[in-house]
Design a protein around this motif. Structure first.
Motif, short mmCIF file in Angstrom:
data_model
loop_
_atom_site.label_atom_id
_atom_site.label_comp_id
_atom_site.label_asym_id
_atom_site.label_seq_id
_atom_site.Cartn_x
_atom_site.Cartn_y
_atom_site.Cartn_z
N PRO A 71 -9.84 -0.27 2.11
CA PRO A 71 -9.41 -0.14 3.36
C PRO A 71 -8.49 -1.35 3.82
CG PRO A 71 -11.49 0.52 3.59
CD PRO A 71 -11.46 -0.20 2.08
N GLU B 36 -7.58 -2.61 6.55
CA GLU B 36 -8.31 -3.42 7.40
C GLU B 36 -9.47 -4.43 7.03
OE1 GLU B 36 -10.25 0.66 8.03
OE2 GLU B 36 -8.13 -0.32 7.55
N SER B 37 -9.58 -4.01 5.61
CA SER B 37 -10.62 -5.14 5.01
C SER B 37 -10.28 -6.10 4.16
CB SER B 37 -11.63 -4.03 4.31
OG SER B 37 -12.48 -3.25 5.19
N LYS C 91 -8.70 1.50 -3.58
CA LYS C 91 -8.73 2.00 -2.24
C LYS C 91 -9.85 1.29 -1.40
CE LYS C 91 -9.01 6.94 -3.77
NZ LYS C 91 -7.90 7.29 -3.06
N TYR D 290 0.71 -1.24 0.00
CA TYR D 290 0.13 -0.18 -0.14
C TYR D 290 0.85 1.28 0.09
CZ TYR D 290 -4.86 -1.89 0.64
OH TYR D 290 -6.11 -2.33 0.54
#
Length: 212
Positions: free
Chosen positions: A170, A172-173, A168, A136
């Protein structure tokens, strides 16, 4: 509408594939087949990117990716930008060992619960969250550039997080995400300049590797 395009290349066949060794940060070289594939990738990108367009090539520093990027850079007339953050996931002590060595020791993530920080049981191996954050961050550098045509030469595992960063997702997902692409593939990420929607236009294309 004009499009920004990022071409994500997974390096082609290398020695560790043939020898059934764990890759990761193990610095294996391209095989003769892999070198031929690197030239085919370069020719395909040269045909895809309009002459005279500004272009950037980013690459993992590992030999198998760097040599692929050199072939691409030669075809496009640019010097690749080496970024260690585009390396494959580190498998710690397993790197360079027989795949069966890793298979006997690997602890798969749970179906439910903590997956991003899961310990796979291999000393020195990166967790998924550390690996994802690294990719990322590298994608952030690429996207900060205003260049409209960019090439990223990386590895099969790293592709997942390059794509998830592009859309995009996240971080954490990203605990269940997986985008699969074969060695020597080209994936095309595009963004229009009106809606600024981001598309995965191609995923893991290997049509350029087909025999003439």
């Amino acid at each position: 509408m004009d499009l920004r395009r990022i071409y994500v290349v997974t390096h082609p066949e290398s020695d560790h594939h043939v020898d059934r060794l764990v890759g990761g940060w193990y610095d294996s070289a391209l095989t003769p087949t892999g070198l031929n594939a690197a030239r085919a990738i370069a020719a395909s990108l040269r045909a895809r990117i309009p002459n005279g367009s500004g272009v950037e090539v980013y690459s993992s520093d590992l030999i198998r990716a760097a040599h692929t990027a050199e072939a691409i850079g030669d075809a496009l007339g640019v010097v690749p930008i080496v970024d260690t953050r585009f390396r494959e996931k580190s498998y710690g002590e397993a790197g360079g060992r027989p795949q069966e060595w890793l298979d006997r020791r690997f602890v798969p993530p749970p179906a439910m619960g903590e997956r991003m920080a899961h310990d796979e049981g291999i000393p020195g191996a990166e967790t998924k969250i550390v690996f994802a954050q690294r990719i990322y961050d590298a994608m952030g550098t690429v996207l900060d550039s205003s260049c409209r045509h960019q090439v990223i030469v990386t590895h099969g595992g790293a592709l997942t997080f390059a794509v998830s960063a592009w859309i995009k997702m996240p971080i954490e997902s990203a605990d269940y995400v997986s985008f699969r692409a074969p060695s020597g593939s080209i994936s095309v990420l595009s963004e229009d300049d009106f809606f600024h929607n981001r598309t995965v236009a191609e995923l893991g294309s290997v049509s350029h590797l087909a025999s003439p």
